[in-house]
Design a protein around this motif. Sequence first.
Motif, mmCIF file in Angstrom:
data_model
loop_
_atom_site.group_PDB
_atom_site.id
_atom_site.type_symbol
_atom_site.label_atom_id
_atom_site.label_comp_id
_atom_site.label_asym_id
_atom_site.label_seq_id
_atom_site.Cartn_x
_atom_site.Cartn_y
_atom_site.Cartn_z
ATOM 1 N N MET A 294 0.836 -1.189 0.000
ATOM 2 C CA MET A 294 0.000 0.000 0.000
ATOM 3 C C MET A 294 0.878 1.249 0.000
ATOM 4 O O MET A 294 0.554 2.227 -0.664
ATOM 5 N N GLY A 295 1.976 1.183 0.728
ATOM 6 C CA GLY A 295 2.888 2.326 0.785
ATOM 7 C C GLY A 295 3.439 2.684 -0.585
ATOM 8 O O GLY A 295 3.553 3.859 -0.933
ATOM 9 N N VAL A 296 3.782 1.677 -1.377
ATOM 10 C CA VAL A 296 4.292 1.929 -2.727
ATOM 11 C C VAL A 296 3.214 2.600 -3.567
ATOM 12 O O VAL A 296 3.469 3.598 -4.246
ATOM 13 N N CYS A 297 2.014 2.089 -3.504
ATOM 14 C CA CYS A 297 0.912 2.656 -4.290
ATOM 15 C C CYS A 297 0.609 4.091 -3.861
ATOM 16 O O CYS A 297 0.380 4.959 -4.706
ATOM 17 N N LEU A 298 0.635 4.357 -2.560
ATOM 18 C CA LEU A 298 0.375 5.706 -2.054
ATOM 19 C C LEU A 298 1.452 6.700 -2.457
ATOM 20 O O LEU A 298 1.190 7.897 -2.538
ATOM 21 N N ARG A 299 2.666 6.215 -2.697
ATOM 22 C CA ARG A 299 3.717 7.132 -3.138
ATOM 23 C C ARG A 299 3.457 7.652 -4.547
ATOM 24 O O ARG A 299 3.914 8.718 -4.911
ATOM 25 N N TYR A 300 2.728 6.896 -5.343
ATOM 26 C CA TYR A 300 2.473 7.294 -6.720
ATOM 27 C C TYR A 300 1.132 7.997 -6.911
ATOM 28 O O TYR A 300 1.005 8.829 -7.809
ATOM 29 N N GLY B 55 3.074 14.610 -11.634
ATOM 30 C CA GLY B 55 4.217 14.386 -12.519
ATOM 31 C C GLY B 55 5.538 14.451 -11.778
ATOM 32 O O GLY B 55 6.412 13.600 -11.966
ATOM 33 N N PHE B 56 5.686 15.460 -10.925
ATOM 34 C CA PHE B 56 6.910 15.587 -10.129
ATOM 35 C C PHE B 56 7.073 14.372 -9.216
ATOM 36 O O PHE B 56 8.151 13.804 -9.110
ATOM 37 N N ARG B 57 5.986 14.000 -8.538
ATOM 38 C CA ARG B 57 6.024 12.892 -7.582
ATOM 39 C C ARG B 57 6.392 11.584 -8.280
ATOM 40 O O ARG B 57 7.205 10.809 -7.778
ATOM 41 N N THR B 58 5.822 11.363 -9.457
ATOM 42 C CA THR B 58 6.080 10.119 -10.183
ATOM 43 C C THR B 58 7.551 9.996 -10.541
ATOM 44 O O THR B 58 8.187 8.978 -10.254
ATOM 45 N N VAL B 59 8.107 11.033 -11.149
ATOM 46 C CA VAL B 59 9.513 10.987 -11.554
ATOM 47 C C VAL B 59 10.416 10.950 -10.326
ATOM 48 O O VAL B 59 11.398 10.200 -10.297
ATOM 49 N N PHE B 60 10.093 11.711 -9.283
ATOM 50 C CA PHE B 60 10.891 11.689 -8.059
ATOM 51 C C PHE B 60 10.926 10.282 -7.468
ATOM 52 O O PHE B 60 11.989 9.771 -7.111
ATOM 53 N N ASN B 61 9.769 9.643 -7.351
ATOM 54 C CA ASN B 61 9.707 8.281 -6.814
ATOM 55 C C ASN B 61 10.524 7.316 -7.656
ATOM 56 O O ASN B 61 11.286 6.499 -7.121
ATOM 57 N N MET B 62 10.366 7.409 -8.970
ATOM 58 C CA MET B 62 11.061 6.473 -9.845
ATOM 59 C C MET B 62 12.574 6.664 -9.791
ATOM 60 O O MET B 62 13.320 5.695 -9.743
ATOM 61 N N PHE B 63 13.035 7.921 -9.789
ATOM 62 C CA PHE B 63 14.473 8.185 -9.829
ATOM 63 C C PHE B 63 15.109 8.058 -8.452
ATOM 64 O O PHE B 63 16.071 7.310 -8.266
ATOM 65 N N ALA B 64 14.576 8.779 -7.466
ATOM 66 C CA ALA B 64 15.226 8.864 -6.153
ATOM 67 C C ALA B 64 14.963 7.647 -5.281
ATOM 68 O O ALA B 64 15.816 7.263 -4.486
ATOM 69 N N ILE B 65 13.803 7.034 -5.417
ATOM 70 C CA ILE B 65 13.449 5.944 -4.502
ATOM 71 C C ILE B 65 13.578 4.574 -5.171
ATOM 72 O O ILE B 65 14.164 3.659 -4.603
ATOM 73 N N GLU B 66 13.046 4.443 -6.383
ATOM 74 C CA GLU B 66 13.087 3.141 -7.060
ATOM 75 C C GLU B 66 14.403 2.896 -7.791
ATOM 76 O O GLU B 66 14.734 1.764 -8.107
ATOM 77 N N GLY B 67 15.151 3.965 -8.099
ATOM 78 C CA GLY B 67 16.463 3.801 -8.719
ATOM 79 C C GLY B 67 16.469 3.697 -10.234
ATOM 80 O O GLY B 67 17.462 3.273 -10.825
ATOM 81 N N TYR B 68 15.383 4.090 -10.887
ATOM 82 C CA TYR B 68 15.362 4.092 -12.349
ATOM 83 C C TYR B 68 16.258 5.221 -12.868
ATOM 84 O O TYR B 68 16.406 6.253 -12.226
ATOM 85 N N SER B 69 16.833 5.042 -14.049
ATOM 86 C CA SER B 69 17.592 6.112 -14.697
ATOM 87 C C SER B 69 16.595 7.002 -15.452
ATOM 88 O O SER B 69 15.448 6.600 -15.700
ATOM 89 N N HIS B 70 17.045 8.195 -15.827
ATOM 90 C CA HIS B 70 16.158 9.082 -16.590
ATOM 91 C C HIS B 70 15.818 8.470 -17.947
ATOM 92 O O HIS B 70 14.706 8.653 -18.448
ATOM 93 N N LYS B 71 16.719 7.710 -18.502
ATOM 94 C CA LYS B 71 16.452 7.032 -19.770
ATOM 95 C C LYS B 71 15.334 6.007 -19.592
ATOM 96 O O LYS B 71 14.403 5.935 -20.399
ATOM 97 N N GLU B 72 15.419 5.209 -18.517
ATOM 98 C CA GLU B 72 14.374 4.215 -18.241
ATOM 99 C C GLU B 72 13.040 4.898 -17.973
ATOM 100 O O GLU B 72 11.991 4.451 -18.459
ATOM 101 N N ILE B 73 13.061 5.977 -17.210
ATOM 102 C CA ILE B 73 11.835 6.708 -16.896
ATOM 103 C C ILE B 73 11.211 7.237 -18.185
ATOM 104 O O ILE B 73 9.986 7.123 -18.379
ATOM 105 N N SER B 74 12.039 7.781 -19.058
ATOM 106 C CA SER B 74 11.509 8.329 -20.308
ATOM 107 C C SER B 74 10.842 7.241 -21.145
ATOM 108 O O SER B 74 9.791 7.472 -21.752
ATOM 109 N N GLU B 75 11.428 6.055 -21.165
ATOM 110 C CA GLU B 75 10.845 4.952 -21.934
ATOM 111 C C GLU B 75 9.553 4.436 -21.293
ATOM 112 O O GLU B 75 8.575 4.173 -21.995
#
Length: 146
Positions: free
Chosen positions: A1-7, A98-118
């Motif tokens: 639930m915590g993961v879902c609430l972050r997004y 939008g900010f929250r999604t990219v922040f979560n993916m990059f800072a917390i989940e560890g995705y690269s900006h290239k992966e996020i863009s795809e």
Amino acid sequence: MGVCLRYVNDRETARDLLQDGFVKVFTCMDSYQGSGSFEGWMRKIFVNCALEYLRKSDVLREATDLDNTAELAQPNSSAISDLSAADLMNLVRELPVGFRTVFNMFAIEGYSHKEISEILHITESTSRSQYTRAKQLLQRKINALF
């Protein structure tokens, strides 16, 4: 639930994503190959459910070029150290989607900006600018608290 609430900021939507995630976990159980932790495998499913929902909602349609973002101020390190992890996560949840999604993916989940863009079907520069703007907004919110 915590993961879902972050997004997503809405508890009902997060519950729906949690349920969808568990359905996928149980229907795809045979695809887990044992490489890596089971928890990590499940987490990725929940993240993907949330991202799929956000992609369908087209949350990043208002993008800002990195060139148009202001210089980041130096964070107040004493303010950050006085902030609990729960308080910080609450501030992250207050970010625009939008900010929250990219922040979560990059800072917390560890995705690269290239992966996020795809994954989100945006440009790498949009991913970078969304992340930069999220950090700026978080810094302002933290500094306002102290």
